[in-house]
Design a protein around this motif. Sequence first.
Motif, PDB file in Angstrom:
ATOM      1  N   LEU A  41       0.827  -1.202   0.000  1.00  0.00           N
ATOM      2  CA  LEU A  41       0.000   0.000   0.000  1.00  0.00           C
ATOM      3  C   LEU A  41       0.867   1.261   0.000  1.00  0.00           C
ATOM      4  O   LEU A  41       0.575   2.230  -0.704  1.00  0.00           O
ATOM      5  N   GLY A  42       1.952   1.265   0.791  1.00  0.00           N
ATOM      6  CA  GLY A  42       2.861   2.399   0.811  1.00  0.00           C
ATOM      7  C   GLY A  42       3.470   2.649  -0.555  1.00  0.00           C
ATOM      8  O   GLY A  42       3.533   3.787  -1.028  1.00  0.00           O
ATOM      9  N   TYR A  43       3.910   1.583  -1.205  1.00  0.00           N
ATOM     10  CA  TYR A  43       4.473   1.699  -2.557  1.00  0.00           C
ATOM     11  C   TYR A  43       3.443   2.261  -3.529  1.00  0.00           C
ATOM     12  O   TYR A  43       3.744   3.159  -4.320  1.00  0.00           O
ATOM     13  N   THR A  44       2.225   1.748  -3.457  1.00  0.00           N
ATOM     14  CA  THR A  44       1.161   2.202  -4.357  1.00  0.00           C
ATOM     15  C   THR A  44       0.864   3.679  -4.151  1.00  0.00           C
ATOM     16  O   THR A  44       0.747   4.440  -5.115  1.00  0.00           O
ATOM     17  N   PHE A  45       0.738   4.103  -2.903  1.00  0.00           N
ATOM     18  CA  PHE A  45       0.487   5.516  -2.612  1.00  0.00           C
ATOM     19  C   PHE A  45       1.633   6.393  -3.125  1.00  0.00           C
ATOM     20  O   PHE A  45       1.405   7.437  -3.739  1.00  0.00           O
ATOM     21  N   ALA A  49       1.718   9.348  -5.872  1.00  0.00           N
ATOM     22  CA  ALA A  49       2.159  10.684  -5.460  1.00  0.00           C
ATOM     23  C   ALA A  49       3.252  11.214  -6.380  1.00  0.00           C
ATOM     24  O   ALA A  49       3.260  12.396  -6.726  1.00  0.00           O
ATOM     25  N   LEU A  50       4.162  10.344  -6.785  1.00  0.00           N
ATOM     26  CA  LEU A  50       5.280  10.772  -7.620  1.00  0.00           C
ATOM     27  C   LEU A  50       4.872  11.033  -9.065  1.00  0.00           C
ATOM     28  O   LEU A  50       5.628  11.643  -9.822  1.00  0.00           O
ATOM     29  N   SER A  51       3.668  10.600  -9.435  1.00  0.00           N
ATOM     30  CA  SER A  51       3.210  10.860 -10.807  1.00  0.00           C
ATOM     31  C   SER A  51       2.748  12.310 -10.965  1.00  0.00           C
ATOM     32  O   SER A  51       2.439  12.741 -12.067  1.00  0.00           O
ATOM     33  N   GLY A  52       2.702  13.059  -9.865  1.00  0.00           N
ATOM     34  CA  GLY A  52       2.362  14.478  -9.928  1.00  0.00           C
ATOM     35  C   GLY A  52       0.883  14.728  -9.732  1.00  0.00           C
ATOM     36  O   GLY A  52       0.100  13.806  -9.512  1.00  0.00           O
ATOM     37  N   ILE A 142      -1.349  14.189  -0.531  1.00  0.00           N
ATOM     38  CA  ILE A 142      -2.027  13.323   0.445  1.00  0.00           C
ATOM     39  C   ILE A 142      -1.595  11.882   0.231  1.00  0.00           C
ATOM     40  O   ILE A 142      -1.298  11.157   1.184  1.00  0.00           O
ATOM     41  N   ASP A 143      -1.539  11.442  -1.040  1.00  0.00           N
ATOM     42  CA  ASP A 143      -1.075  10.086  -1.343  1.00  0.00           C
ATOM     43  C   ASP A 143       0.353   9.879  -0.855  1.00  0.00           C
ATOM     44  O   ASP A 143       0.690   8.824  -0.318  1.00  0.00           O
ATOM     45  N   GLY A 144       1.207  10.875  -1.034  1.00  0.00           N
ATOM     46  CA  GLY A 144       2.586  10.774  -0.560  1.00  0.00           C
ATOM     47  C   GLY A 144       2.657  10.612   0.945  1.00  0.00           C
ATOM     48  O   GLY A 144       3.402   9.765   1.459  1.00  0.00           O
ATOM     49  N   ALA A 145       1.874  11.414   1.657  1.00  0.00           N
ATOM     50  CA  ALA A 145       1.842  11.309   3.119  1.00  0.00           C
ATOM     51  C   ALA A 145       1.317   9.948   3.559  1.00  0.00           C
ATOM     52  O   ALA A 145       1.849   9.339   4.493  1.00  0.00           O
ATOM     53  N   MET A 146       0.296   9.460   2.871  1.00  0.00           N
ATOM     54  CA  MET A 146      -0.253   8.134   3.204  1.00  0.00           C
ATOM     55  C   MET A 146       0.779   7.044   2.928  1.00  0.00           C
ATOM     56  O   MET A 146       0.892   6.082   3.698  1.00  0.00           O
ATOM     57  N   GLY A 147       1.529   7.173   1.846  1.00  0.00           N
ATOM     58  CA  GLY A 147       2.573   6.197   1.537  1.00  0.00           C
ATOM     59  C   GLY A 147       3.625   6.139   2.626  1.00  0.00           C
ATOM     60  O   GLY A 147       4.008   5.060   3.084  1.00  0.00           O
TER      61      GLY A 147
END
Length: 162
Positions: A41-45, A49-52, A142-147
């Motif tokens: 899940l961390g990797y997915t988030f 996030a890195l896709s912008g 938000i996705d980055g923080a969740m990751g």
Amino acid sequence: HGIGFGIYAFLAAAGVDTALSLHDATETVLRWGGTAILLFLGYTFLKHALSGPYGQPDDGDHAPSGSTGFIQGFLIALLNPKILAWMLAIYAPFIEADIPLQTLMWMGLMGTVIDGTWYVTVATVLTRGDGVSRLRSQAHRIDGAMGVLMFVFAALLMGGWL
């Protein structure tokens, strides 16, 4: 959504309890499995996030109303395998074999209250002004923080702190 989440919380806690009472190695399997799920899940988030920043979808009003919204929220929570994975990862370290049914029910009720309160709060905030567009513009952050949070939980789980 909160009711479905609460049912899931109860069933996950009861499942962990049952599994722990069947075999001694279950705790190790659940710990490693939970860690793997949190890492995935961390990797997915982080990948999202890195896709912008996400593109802006059409602004049409697609929100369900009345009982349709209730049924959709309930089924989304109840049929979401990520919620089960999350519950297994989080509950495994806290549940012991043969935990009382009353405690399992309280865990389900706590899940219902927390999730329901969160979703009502988010819905209330997002229906005011341009809340949805602001949230969409920050979704990658938000996705980055969740990751990062998933990786922290995985480390805590493996370190025995959870």
